[in-house]
Design an enzyme around this catalytic site. Sequence first.
Site: not given
Length: 274
Positions: A71, A142
């Site tokens: 990410d 997450h």
Amino acid sequence: MRFIVTGNKRAADWGAVYIVKKIKEFNPSPEKKFVLGLPTGSTPLQMYKRLIQFNKEGIISFKNVITFNMDEYVGLPKTHPQSYHYYMYNNFFNHIDIDKENVNILNGMAKNYKEECRKYEEKILEVGGIDLFLGGVGVDGHIAFNEPGSSFKSRTREKQLTEDTIIVNSRFFNNDITKVPQSALTVGVSTIMDAKEVLIMVEGNNKARALHMGIEEGINHMWTISALQLHEKAIIVADEDACAELKVATYKYYKDIEKKNYNIDKLIENLYKK
């Protein structure tokens, strides 16, 4: 799914050893490179320190390794101290023998985020998929920035960050939540699940509930970590503190069947044996 219990703050060391093991087994070459998915955050820092050590001591080379990071924050330039470009080069890539052309990180300053994400997925396919994807987990379960509620079919995309994630990550921005980006580009759950192997590292008591939900409860899109139950070759490696909410029976069962794999000092020692 395999589950390994290590000593406190040793999950990242276990991850480093496993990376070395898998690369050596693969025996990469210029024509056949090993493809590695990499995370950022606090837990992986020790993993990168250990991998740098192994590289400098000649235990492993990254010359024939391709990397894809999970990410990147939207709106942060590569030179920003809290960008994941900066993190990866400062903490890892600048200290090993990897070819920088083989490093792939999403561009948080791209003019077209959808196109950036599409090309990222396309490039992963072009190199034959990811052989091993490493990751950490958030207190809410997450993985990457696949926040609670993320579709298990999701692909690389822009994702709005939850308030909890923004608050947690504000520690990297002088505890000022107004400086934390509101969104990020992230690989999707499906992107991670498509990897041939997935290894998630979990450290600390604050991750105990996420670990419990990922291992002992059912598959639930509100707990991204639970998707690993569907992966044929998923490994979760956790330290003792992170096991605080596991049932005693679960803890003992995995400690027993993986007893050859949780002595990290022995595993490191074995890497130095020719």
